[in-house]
Design a protein around this motif. Structure first.
Motif, PDB file in Angstrom:
ATOM      1  N   GLY A 121      31.835  54.769  43.081  1.00  0.00           N
ATOM      2  CA  GLY A 121      32.005  54.948  41.648  1.00  0.00           C
ATOM      3  C   GLY A 121      33.199  54.212  41.072  1.00  0.00           C
ATOM      4  N   ARG A 122      33.769  53.301  41.834  1.00  0.00           N
ATOM      5  CA  ARG A 122      34.933  52.553  41.355  1.00  0.00           C
ATOM      6  C   ARG A 122      34.473  51.296  40.614  1.00  0.00           C
ATOM      7  N   GLY A 123      35.328  50.760  39.782  1.00  0.00           N
ATOM      8  CA  GLY A 123      34.999  49.622  38.939  1.00  0.00           C
ATOM      9  C   GLY A 123      35.000  48.295  39.685  1.00  0.00           C
ATOM     10  N   ASN A 124      34.318  47.310  39.116  1.00  0.00           N
ATOM     11  CA  ASN A 124      34.213  46.001  39.768  1.00  0.00           C
ATOM     12  C   ASN A 124      35.421  45.109  39.514  1.00  0.00           C
ATOM     13  N   GLU A 125      36.360  45.548  38.695  1.00  0.00           N
ATOM     14  CA  GLU A 125      37.536  44.724  38.432  1.00  0.00           C
ATOM     15  C   GLU A 125      38.511  44.706  39.604  1.00  0.00           C
ATOM     16  N   ILE A 126      38.275  45.501  40.628  1.00  0.00           N
ATOM     17  CA  ILE A 126      39.158  45.497  41.795  1.00  0.00           C
ATOM     18  C   ILE A 126      38.654  44.548  42.887  1.00  0.00           C
ATOM     19  N   CYS A 127      37.771  43.643  42.538  1.00  0.00           N
ATOM     20  CA  CYS A 127      37.251  42.669  43.496  1.00  0.00           C
ATOM     21  C   CYS A 127      38.416  41.876  44.094  1.00  0.00           C
ATOM     22  N   PRO A 128      38.512  41.821  45.426  1.00  0.00           N
ATOM     23  CA  PRO A 128      39.641  41.135  46.052  1.00  0.00           C
ATOM     24  C   PRO A 128      39.540  39.614  46.008  1.00  0.00           C
ATOM     25  N   HIS A 129      38.390  39.082  45.659  1.00  0.00           N
ATOM     26  CA  HIS A 129      38.181  37.632  45.616  1.00  0.00           C
ATOM     27  C   HIS A 129      38.329  37.169  44.165  1.00  0.00           C
ATOM     28  N   HIS A 130      39.392  36.453  43.870  1.00  0.00           N
ATOM     29  CA  HIS A 130      39.702  36.096  42.486  1.00  0.00           C
ATOM     30  C   HIS A 130      39.057  34.793  42.041  1.00  0.00           C
ATOM     31  N   GLU A 131      38.902  33.845  42.931  1.00  0.00           N
ATOM     32  CA  GLU A 131      38.291  32.580  42.560  1.00  0.00           C
ATOM     33  C   GLU A 131      36.768  32.698  42.688  1.00  0.00           C
ATOM     34  N   VAL A 132      36.063  31.839  41.979  1.00  0.00           N
ATOM     35  CA  VAL A 132      34.606  31.836  42.054  1.00  0.00           C
ATOM     36  C   VAL A 132      34.211  31.262  43.406  1.00  0.00           C
ATOM     37  N   SER A 133      33.543  32.067  44.210  1.00  0.00           N
ATOM     38  CA  SER A 133      33.150  31.639  45.545  1.00  0.00           C
ATOM     39  C   SER A 133      31.931  32.428  45.992  1.00  0.00           C
ATOM     40  N   GLU A 134      31.401  32.058  47.159  1.00  0.00           N
ATOM     41  CA  GLU A 134      30.275  32.789  47.735  1.00  0.00           C
ATOM     42  C   GLU A 134      30.656  34.226  48.033  1.00  0.00           C
ATOM     43  N   GLN A 135      31.861  34.416  48.520  1.00  0.00           N
ATOM     44  CA  GLN A 135      32.302  35.763  48.872  1.00  0.00           C
ATOM     45  C   GLN A 135      32.447  36.642  47.641  1.00  0.00           C
ATOM     46  N   ARG A 136      32.955  36.083  46.557  1.00  0.00           N
ATOM     47  CA  ARG A 136      33.067  36.865  45.318  1.00  0.00           C
ATOM     48  C   ARG A 136      31.690  37.261  44.815  1.00  0.00           C
ATOM     49  N   GLN A 137      30.745  36.323  44.846  1.00  0.00           N
ATOM     50  CA  GLN A 137      29.395  36.615  44.392  1.00  0.00           C
ATOM     51  C   GLN A 137      28.744  37.671  45.277  1.00  0.00           C
ATOM     52  N   ALA A 138      28.940  37.572  46.595  1.00  0.00           N
ATOM     53  CA  ALA A 138      28.380  38.562  47.512  1.00  0.00           C
ATOM     54  C   ALA A 138      28.999  39.936  47.259  1.00  0.00           C
ATOM     55  N   TRP A 139      30.323  39.971  47.029  1.00  0.00           N
ATOM     56  CA  TRP A 139      30.995  41.238  46.764  1.00  0.00           C
ATOM     57  C   TRP A 139      30.435  41.870  45.489  1.00  0.00           C
ATOM     58  N   LEU A 140      30.282  41.064  44.439  1.00  0.00           N
ATOM     59  CA  LEU A 140      29.762  41.596  43.172  1.00  0.00           C
ATOM     60  C   LEU A 140      28.308  42.046  43.293  1.00  0.00           C
ATOM     61  N   ASN A 141      27.509  41.318  44.070  1.00  0.00           N
ATOM     62  CA  ASN A 141      26.120  41.743  44.298  1.00  0.00           C
ATOM     63  C   ASN A 141      26.094  43.081  45.039  1.00  0.00           C
ATOM     64  N   GLY A 142      26.946  43.221  46.039  1.00  0.00           N
ATOM     65  CA  GLY A 142      27.042  44.488  46.754  1.00  0.00           C
ATOM     66  C   GLY A 142      27.511  45.605  45.846  1.00  0.00           C
ATOM     67  N   TRP A 143      28.486  45.296  44.993  1.00  0.00           N
ATOM     68  CA  TRP A 143      28.986  46.303  44.056  1.00  0.00           C
ATOM     69  C   TRP A 143      27.869  46.761  43.119  1.00  0.00           C
ATOM     70  N   ARG A 144      27.073  45.808  42.601  1.00  0.00           N
ATOM     71  CA  ARG A 144      25.982  46.175  41.687  1.00  0.00           C
ATOM     72  C   ARG A 144      24.979  47.110  42.366  1.00  0.00           C
ATOM     73  N   GLU A 145      24.612  46.792  43.604  1.00  0.00           N
ATOM     74  CA  GLU A 145      23.675  47.660  44.318  1.00  0.00           C
ATOM     75  C   GLU A 145      24.304  49.018  44.607  1.00  0.00           C
ATOM     76  N   GLY A 146      25.564  49.019  44.999  1.00  0.00           N
ATOM     77  CA  GLY A 146      26.259  50.278  45.257  1.00  0.00           C
ATOM     78  C   GLY A 146      26.395  51.121  44.004  1.00  0.00           C
ATOM     79  N   TRP A 147      26.702  50.482  42.887  1.00  0.00           N
ATOM     80  CA  TRP A 147      26.834  51.200  41.617  1.00  0.00           C
ATOM     81  C   TRP A 147      25.493  51.795  41.202  1.00  0.00           C
ATOM     82  N   THR A 148      24.427  51.020  41.367  1.00  0.00           N
ATOM     83  CA  THR A 148      23.091  51.519  41.043  1.00  0.00           C
ATOM     84  C   THR A 148      22.751  52.731  41.904  1.00  0.00           C
ATOM     85  N   ASP A 149      23.056  52.653  43.181  1.00  0.00           N
ATOM     86  CA  ASP A 149      22.800  53.789  44.070  1.00  0.00           C
ATOM     87  C   ASP A 149      23.668  54.988  43.701  1.00  0.00           C
TER      88      ASP A 149
END
Length: 74
Positions: free
Chosen positions: A23-51
């Motif tokens: 239930g935590r916000g996506n602004e705490i993403c540890p990857h600050h630059e646009v990268s594959e890892q940031r996109q993967a983290w955000l995709n995981g966050w979206r699925e986790g938030w939906t769940d």
């Protein structure tokens, strides 16, 4: 275990999922630059938030991030 450490995108997805499912916000993403890892983290966050919103917490949420369904666990 070693594969998990090598594949950084899968690990980022799983970490993002756990943050979203908690239930935590996506602004705490540890990857600050646009990268594959940031996109993967955000995709995981979206699925986790939906769940999280749909009530999949605890074991049911963890089984979804590991690619298992309730039928695979029996």
């Amino acid at each position: 275990m070693k594969r998990q450490k090598r594949d950084k995108t899968e690990r980022a997805f799983a970490k993002g999922y756990h943050v979203g499912n908690a239930g935590r916000g996506n602004e705490i993403c540890p990857h600050h630059e646009v990268s594959e890892q940031r996109q993967a983290w955000l995709n995981g966050w979206r699925e986790g938030w939906t769940d999280h919103v749909n009530g999949f917490v605890g074991i049911s949420g963890l089984s979804r991030v590991n690619g298992l369904t309730e039928y695979d666990m029996s």
